[in-house]
Design an enzyme around this catalytic site. Structure first.
Site, PDB file in Angstrom:
ATOM      1  N   GLU A 148      -5.434  -4.691  10.628  1.00  0.00           N
ATOM      2  CA  GLU A 148      -4.411  -3.663  10.789  1.00  0.00           C
ATOM      3  C   GLU A 148      -4.670  -2.875  12.063  1.00  0.00           C
ATOM      4  O   GLU A 148      -5.462  -1.924  12.062  1.00  0.00           O
ATOM      5  CB  GLU A 148      -4.446  -2.699   9.597  1.00  0.00           C
ATOM      6  N   GLU A 164      -6.787   4.979   7.610  1.00  0.00           N
ATOM      7  CA  GLU A 164      -6.568   6.403   7.294  1.00  0.00           C
ATOM      8  C   GLU A 164      -7.793   6.990   6.596  1.00  0.00           C
ATOM      9  O   GLU A 164      -8.113   8.164   6.780  1.00  0.00           O
ATOM     10  CB  GLU A 164      -5.290   6.547   6.450  1.00  0.00           C
ATOM     11  N   LYS A 223       0.222   4.229  -0.356  1.00  0.00           N
ATOM     12  CA  LYS A 223      -0.392   5.456   0.195  1.00  0.00           C
ATOM     13  C   LYS A 223      -0.081   6.635  -0.732  1.00  0.00           C
ATOM     14  O   LYS A 223       0.015   6.435  -1.945  1.00  0.00           O
ATOM     15  CB  LYS A 223       0.075   5.687   1.637  1.00  0.00           C
ATOM     16  N   SER A 261       3.459  -2.075  10.336  1.00  0.00           N
ATOM     17  CA  SER A 261       4.909  -2.164  10.549  1.00  0.00           C
ATOM     18  C   SER A 261       5.468  -3.557  10.283  1.00  0.00           C
ATOM     19  O   SER A 261       6.384  -4.014  10.970  1.00  0.00           O
ATOM     20  CB  SER A 261       5.284  -1.678  11.956  1.00  0.00           C
ATOM     21  N   HIS A 320      -9.430   1.392   4.716  1.00  0.00           N
ATOM     22  CA  HIS A 320      -8.158   1.585   5.425  1.00  0.00           C
ATOM     23  C   HIS A 320      -8.389   2.564   6.583  1.00  0.00           C
ATOM     24  O   HIS A 320      -9.186   3.494   6.463  1.00  0.00           O
ATOM     25  CB  HIS A 320      -7.093   2.127   4.464  1.00  0.00           C
ATOM     26  N   GLY A 378       2.599   2.385  10.637  1.00  0.00           N
ATOM     27  CA  GLY A 378       3.571   3.455  10.456  1.00  0.00           C
ATOM     28  C   GLY A 378       4.274   3.885  11.733  1.00  0.00           C
ATOM     29  O   GLY A 378       4.940   4.904  11.775  1.00  0.00           O
ATOM     30  N   ASN A 429       0.886  -1.166   0.000  1.00  0.00           N
ATOM     31  CA  ASN A 429       0.000   0.000   0.000  1.00  0.00           C
ATOM     32  C   ASN A 429       0.921   1.213   0.000  1.00  0.00           C
ATOM     33  O   ASN A 429       1.480   1.561   1.037  1.00  0.00           O
ATOM     34  CB  ASN A 429      -0.881  -0.035   1.263  1.00  0.00           C
TER      35      ASN A 429
HETATM   36  P1  PGA Z   1       2.849   0.288   7.606  1.00  0.00           P
HETATM   37  O1  PGA Z   1       1.390   0.533   6.984  1.00  0.00           O
HETATM   38  O2  PGA Z   1       3.371  -0.989   7.027  1.00  0.00           O
HETATM   39  O3  PGA Z   1       3.659   1.505   7.178  1.00  0.00           O
HETATM   40  O4  PGA Z   1       2.685   0.232   9.075  1.00  0.00           O
HETATM   41  C1  PGA Z   1       0.505  -0.533   6.771  1.00  0.00           C
HETATM   42  C2  PGA Z   1      -0.788  -0.018   6.201  1.00  0.00           C
HETATM   43  O5  PGA Z   1      -1.225   1.076   6.579  1.00  0.00           O
HETATM   44  O6  PGA Z   1      -1.411  -0.680   5.351  1.00  0.00           O
END
Ligand code: PGA
Length: 251
Positions: A167, A97, A11, A212, A95, A173, A9
């Protein structure tokens, strides 16, 4: 046997130039990925470039969001059929976000899942609790509510056409990964919940972990019974790291 899926992803990251380099790296290294299916979810505007570069390779691609609607007066939105036009296989829905910054409700996410499915795309449905919710001990209630919105609208059989991604918001992140046991517990809970409606769908459902995930922790996470791959943010932006995670699924 569920085939693991490792999906990047990206983003809102990258440029035409950096994405070309990233995809060159993935294409030259993907031969070492024996087991997992590999996909990348790109910003909409780069999907034509991604399609050009990935067509004919083993790497699939997809979008990061889509409209609940099929077409019409929805300024700024992207319809499922448009993603199809550019060869997308996958699309991420719900997601955290999007839920947090764009106020997407469980109901909106379920409608996006339905829109993706109706167009023949494979939705990757994201669920997960915040740190506050985990500390309150309501993780299972939160992910159940998010999952139930889709089951309520589309029926449990609809999950046969999609992928689920657990998640935990506190792990996205942040560098804080859920332990394999913490993740496995929630994955097993989600699978059991689907199984209470339809055992066969639950058995075939791929449940990815996201938050992560890195080359250094991917193998132990994916070794868990109910963890069938990863949804990768930060580590998907470097070919070497992403391929490291993809090869971790080789076992
Ligand atoms: P990350 O994000 O691997 O940077 O923690 C995962 C995601 O938001 O899908």
């Amino acid at each position: 046997m569920r085939r693991p899926l490792v999906a990047g992803n990206w983003k809102m990251n990258g440029s035409r130039a950096s994405i070309k380099l990233l995809l060159d790296g993935l294409k030259s290294g993907v031969g070492t990925v024996k087991v997992a299916e590999v996909a990348v979810c790109a910003p909409f505007i780069y999907l034509p470039d991604v399609q050009t570069q990935l067509q004919g390779t083993v790497i699939a691609w997809g979008g990061q969001d889509l409209s609940t609607e099929a077409s019409g007066a929805y300024t700024g939105e992207i319809a499922a059929s448009m993603l199809n036009d550019f060869g997308c296989k996958y699309v991420i829905v719900g997601h955290s976000e999007r839920r947090a910054y764009h106020n997407e409700s469980d109901e909106t996410v379920a409608r996006k899942y339905a829109a993706a499915r109706a167009a023949g795309l494979v939705p990757i449905l994201c669920v997960g609790e915040t740190l506050d919710e985990r500390e309150q001990g309501i993780t299972e209630a939160v992910v159940a509510r998010q999952l139930d919105a889709v089951i309520g609208l589309e029926g449990a059989a609809a999950l046969a056409d999609g992928v689920l991604a657990y998640e935990p918001v506190w792990a996205i992140g942040t560098g804080k990964t859920a332990t394999p046991e913490q993740a496995q517990d929630v994955h097993a809970f989600l699978r059991a919940r689907v199984a209470s409606h339809d055992a066969a769908v639950a058995e075939g459902l791929r449940i990815l972990y996201g938050g992560s995930m890195k080359p250094g922790n991917a193998a132990e996470l994916m070794a868990k019974t109910d963890i069938d791959g990863g949804l990768i943010g930060g580590a998907a932006l470097k070919a070497e790291d992403f391929l490291g995670i993809c090869t971790a699924a080789n076992g």
